[in-house]
Design a protein around this motif. Structure first.
Motif, PDB file in Angstrom:
ATOM      1  N   GLU A  19       0.816  -1.220   0.000  1.00 32.32           N
ATOM      2  CA  GLU A  19       0.000   0.000   0.000  1.00 32.32           C
ATOM      3  C   GLU A  19       0.847   1.266   0.000  1.00 32.32           C
ATOM      4  OE1 GLU A  19      -3.164   0.193  -0.452  1.00 32.32           O
ATOM      5  OE2 GLU A  19      -3.688  -1.935  -0.296  1.00 32.32           O
ATOM      6  N   GLY A  20       2.184   1.114  -0.127  1.00 31.33           N
ATOM      7  CA  GLY A  20       3.043   2.273  -0.332  1.00 31.33           C
ATOM      8  C   GLY A  20       3.628   2.925   0.896  1.00 31.33           C
ATOM      9  N   ALA A  21       3.532   2.286   2.067  1.00 35.10           N
ATOM     10  CA  ALA A  21       4.038   2.893   3.301  1.00 35.10           C
ATOM     11  C   ALA A  21       5.561   2.888   3.356  1.00 35.10           C
ATOM     12  CB  ALA A  21       3.487   2.151   4.516  1.00 35.10           C
ATOM     13  N   GLU A  22       6.097   3.848   4.101  1.00 28.42           N
ATOM     14  CA  GLU A  22       7.516   3.863   4.471  1.00 28.42           C
ATOM     15  C   GLU A  22       7.613   3.132   5.805  1.00 28.42           C
ATOM     16  OE1 GLU A  22       9.837   5.178   2.541  1.00 28.42           O
ATOM     17  OE2 GLU A  22       8.426   6.041   1.092  1.00 28.42           O
ATOM     18  N   LEU A  23       8.408   2.061   5.871  1.00 28.78           N
ATOM     19  CA  LEU A  23       8.345   1.156   7.011  1.00 28.78           C
ATOM     20  C   LEU A  23       9.543   1.244   7.940  1.00 28.78           C
ATOM     21  CD1 LEU A  23       6.911  -1.953   5.161  1.00 28.78           C
ATOM     22  CD2 LEU A  23       5.749  -0.653   6.941  1.00 28.78           C
ATOM     23  N   ILE A  24       9.252   1.222   9.240  1.00 28.88           N
ATOM     24  CA  ILE A  24      10.251   1.002  10.284  1.00 28.88           C
ATOM     25  C   ILE A  24       9.851  -0.290  10.976  1.00 28.88           C
ATOM     26  CG2 ILE A  24      11.348   1.899  12.356  1.00 28.88           C
ATOM     27  CD1 ILE A  24       9.279   4.384  10.710  1.00 28.88           C
ATOM     28  N   LEU A  25      10.734  -1.274  10.978  1.00 30.71           N
ATOM     29  CA  LEU A  25      10.400  -2.597  11.478  1.00 30.71           C
ATOM     30  C   LEU A  25      11.289  -2.971  12.660  1.00 30.71           C
ATOM     31  CD1 LEU A  25      10.119  -4.449   8.037  1.00 30.71           C
ATOM     32  CD2 LEU A  25       8.313  -3.249   9.300  1.00 30.71           C
ATOM     33  N   THR A  26      10.676  -3.447  13.741  1.00 32.08           N
ATOM     34  CA  THR A  26      11.445  -3.902  14.890  1.00 32.08           C
ATOM     35  C   THR A  26      11.140  -5.364  15.177  1.00 32.08           C
ATOM     36  OG1 THR A  26       9.912  -3.530  16.733  1.00 32.08           O
ATOM     37  CG2 THR A  26      11.068  -1.604  15.864  1.00 32.08           C
TER      38      THR A  26
END
Length: 243
Positions: free
Chosen positions: A37-44
Motif C-alpha cells: 500500500e506504499g508505506a515507508e516502514l520502520i520494522l522492529t
C-alpha cells in the motif's frame, strides 16, 4: 495512448509506519501489506536475520528498503532512543502498530513464576505503554496519526489457565481505551485489532492439537490493519475483529 493502466498510489502511500514484532507471523504480514500500500516502514524485532528476510520481501514488493531496528522491546531505553531517532529522521510518525507479544505459559496462576509473569507483562503491556508515551508527540505531528494494537479474545472475560496473557491483553485494551479518550480532540486515533484464529506460531503453541490448515494465514486477514492505518479512518477506541 498507452494500453497500460496508470498505477494507482496505495492507501498508505507516503505514510511512515512503525511495526513491532515484524520478523514473522502477523507482524511480517502487516509489513508486507503496508509495503503493497506504499508505506515507508520502520520494522522492529529481536532477530536480525528475521528482519532482513522480511526486508528482502518488501524490496521485492515495493522496491523500497525498510528501516530495520533489531532490539528487545523489554529494553525500554531502546524505545526512547527509537523515538528520538524517528523524530530526527522523519519528524513525525503516521502509523504505530504494537504487534509484538508473548503467550507465556498456559497454567494455573499459582504455577506461573514471578519472572515469567513480569516478562509477559513487560512485553504485552509495559512496552506498548512506553511506545505510546514516546511516539505520542510524533503521532501528533502527523496530519492523521494512527495507533493500532493487537489484542485477543482472551482479554474479554476470565479464561482459566490463560493467566498472564489474558491479564496483559485486558490491561492493554483498557490502556488503549484511555488513550483514545485523551486524544479525542486531536487528529490522532487509537484502536485495537483482534486477529482471531490465525495460523501463527503463538496459536500453535496455545493449541498444539489444532490443524493449522484449518486456520487463515496472517496475510489473509490484513484488511483491517490497512483500513485502521489510513488517514480516512476516524474510529477511535474500538476493538475490531479481523475475522
Amino acid at each position: 495512448m498507452s494500453n497500460t493502466a496508470e498505477a494507482k498510489p496505495g492507501r498508505l502511500a507516503g505514510r511512515v509506519a512503525l511495526v513491532t514484532g515484524a520478523s514473522r507471523g502477523i507482524g511480517a504480514a502487516i509489513a508486507r501489506a503496508y509495503a503493497k500500500e506504499g508505506a515507508e516502514l520502520i520494522l522492529t524485532a529481536r532477530t536480525v536475520g528475521g528482519l532482513e528476510e522480511i526486508d528482502d520481501e518488501i524490496r521485492a514488493i515495493s522496491g523500497k528498503t525498510s528501516l530495520l531496528v533489531p532490539f528487545d522491546l523489554k529494553d525500554f531505553d531502546n524505545i526512547d532512543r527509537l523515538g528520538a531517532a524517528l523524530y530526527e529522521r522523519f519528524g513525525r510518525l503516521d502509523v504505530l502498530v504494537g504487534n509484538a507479544g508473548a503467550l507465556g505459559t498456559l497454567s494455573p496462576l499459582g504455577h506461573i513464576s514471578p519472572k515469567e509473569f513480569q516478562e509477559v507483562i513487560d512485553l504485552n503491556l509495559t512496552a506498548n505503554w512506553r511506545l505510546l508515551r514516546v511516539m505520542d508527540p510524533l503521532l501528533r505531528q502527523s496530519a492523521a496519526g494512527r495507533a493500532i494494537f493487537v489484542t485477543s479474545g482472551a482479554a474479554r472475560g476470565p479464561r482459566a489457565y490463560w493467566g498472564t496473557y489474558a491479564i496483559s491483553k485486558a490491561a492493554l485494551e483498557m490502556m488503549v481505551g484511555i488513550y483514545a479518550q485523551e486524544i479525542q480532540q486531536t487528529k490522532v486515533r487509537a484502536n485495537l485489532i483482534d486477529p482471531g484464529r490465525a495460523r501463527t506460531r503463538m496459536r500453535a503453541k496455545a493449541y498444539p492439537g489444532e490443524d493449522p490448515q484449518s486456520l487463515k494465514a496472517p496475510d489473509e486477514i490484513m484488511e483491517p490493519f490497512i483500513t485502521l492505518a489510513t488517514a480516512t479512518f476516524t474510529g477511535n477506541g474500538e476493538v475490531v475483529k479481523a475475522q
